[in-house]
Write a protein that holds these residues in place. Structure first.
Motif, mmCIF file in Angstrom:
data_model
loop_
_atom_site.group_PDB
_atom_site.id
_atom_site.type_symbol
_atom_site.label_atom_id
_atom_site.label_comp_id
_atom_site.label_asym_id
_atom_site.label_seq_id
_atom_site.Cartn_x
_atom_site.Cartn_y
_atom_site.Cartn_z
ATOM 1 N N LEU A 222 -6.928 4.524 5.562
ATOM 2 C CA LEU A 222 -7.630 3.308 5.972
ATOM 3 C C LEU A 222 -7.617 3.146 7.493
ATOM 4 O O LEU A 222 -8.649 2.912 8.128
ATOM 5 N N LEU B 69 0.833 -1.205 0.000
ATOM 6 C CA LEU B 69 0.000 0.000 0.000
ATOM 7 C C LEU B 69 0.866 1.252 0.000
ATOM 8 O O LEU B 69 1.954 1.266 0.593
ATOM 9 N N ASP B 70 0.396 2.299 -0.667
ATOM 10 C CA ASP B 70 1.092 3.573 -0.510
ATOM 11 C C ASP B 70 0.721 4.143 0.854
ATOM 12 O O ASP B 70 -0.335 3.845 1.418
ATOM 13 N N THR C 23 -0.173 7.103 1.995
ATOM 14 C CA THR C 23 -1.367 7.935 2.129
ATOM 15 C C THR C 23 -2.623 7.086 2.276
ATOM 16 O O THR C 23 -3.478 7.344 3.130
ATOM 17 N N THR C 24 -2.718 6.053 1.440
ATOM 18 C CA THR C 24 -3.863 5.155 1.511
ATOM 19 C C THR C 24 -3.886 4.401 2.825
ATOM 20 O O THR C 24 -4.945 4.240 3.458
#
Length: 262
Positions: free
Chosen positions: A203, A195-196, A198-199
């Motif tokens: 989340l 995952l990046d 920011t994501t």
């Protein structure tokens, strides 16, 4: 409510967070907030950003305001109060100095001053804060109702006995730092698996907010809510097992022990 002026003596991270919360929830107009701080140049910039009044000193804040928030470090209280002791006499005084209970403030303020000791936390700036309040105070019914009306839109107001003020303030005041460490660590794990960042942050932070809301709204024991996510031989129970193996619960309890000196 619309006519009251609120003054902050001290305007660091916590004082400014409270002002932001009041403004975000439209509890008070910008031109009804006054603040002073040791670094006047920095204060002017902060107040300009918020659209509130920057004052040269505590005397000016006391003269302009009906409710005074003492937002300085505990060791600074005596020196800050002394020059404006008489001006505070007819005001509603709210202390946010950790560790300073009703008795401590009573010895510093002029006799008959209406005051309440509290411990807020930084999420108040978003309108989702907590203010721990000491049950022992000298506000009359109208003054207490005014305080509650102003701050309940941006914070849960929780009243506790004097003996529990410290630990309650530790849980809600220091707790956000522990949660932020957890958010960062979980995000690191998300990044590790693709995952990046920011994501991952989006989340996890949304998950934390929703989990807290679920417990508050349902009133269910956290263990019951945890069990509802843990299917037999499922992924979540495996993760819970790993947390238990590495002392997750114990680490949190010991963090509070470290602060409370036990």
């Amino acid at each position: 409510m619309k006519e009251i002026n609120i003054g902050f003596i001290g305007f660091g991270n916590m004082g400014s967070a409270m002002a932001k919360g009041l403004l975000k929830t439209n509890s008070i107009a910008k031109d009804k907030i006054w603040a002073c701080a040791r670094n006047f140049e920095k204060l002017k910039n902060t107040c300009a950003d918020l659209g509130i009044h920057a004052c040269m000193d505590a005397y000016e804040v006391a003269e302009k305001s009906d409710m005074i928030i003492l937002a300085v470090k505990p060791y600074q209280l005596e020196d800050v109060i002394a020059p404006v002791k008489e001006q505070l006499k007819d005001k509603i005084v709210i202390s946010i100095a950790a560790g300073k209970s009703f008795a401590a403030l009573e010895s510093l303020l002029a006799a008959g001053t209406a005051h309440l000791s509290t411990i807020p936390n930084t999420p108040i700036s978003t309108g989702n804060g907590v203010i721990v309040c000491e049950q022992t105070h000298s506000l009359n019914a109208a003054q207490l109702s005014l305080f509650q009306a102003l701050f309940s839109p941006c914070a849960q107001l929780i009243f506790v006995d004097t003996a529990l003020l410290s630990v309650a303030g530790t849980l809600s005041g220091c707790g956000p730092a522990f949660v932020f460490v957890m958010i960062e660590a979980l995000a690191d794990a998300g990044v590790k698996y693709g995952l990046d960042r920011t994501t991952a942050y989006a989340l996890i932070s949304a998950m934390v907010k929703g989990s807290g809301a679920l417990q508050l709204e349902s009133g269910q024991h956290p263990g019951v809510l945890k069990d509802a996510v843990c299917s037999p031989k499922g992924t979540t129970i495996k993760g819970i097992g790993a947390l238990e193996e590495h002392g997750f619960r114990t680490a949190l309890i010991q963090a509070i022990d470290a602060i409370e000196g036990k």
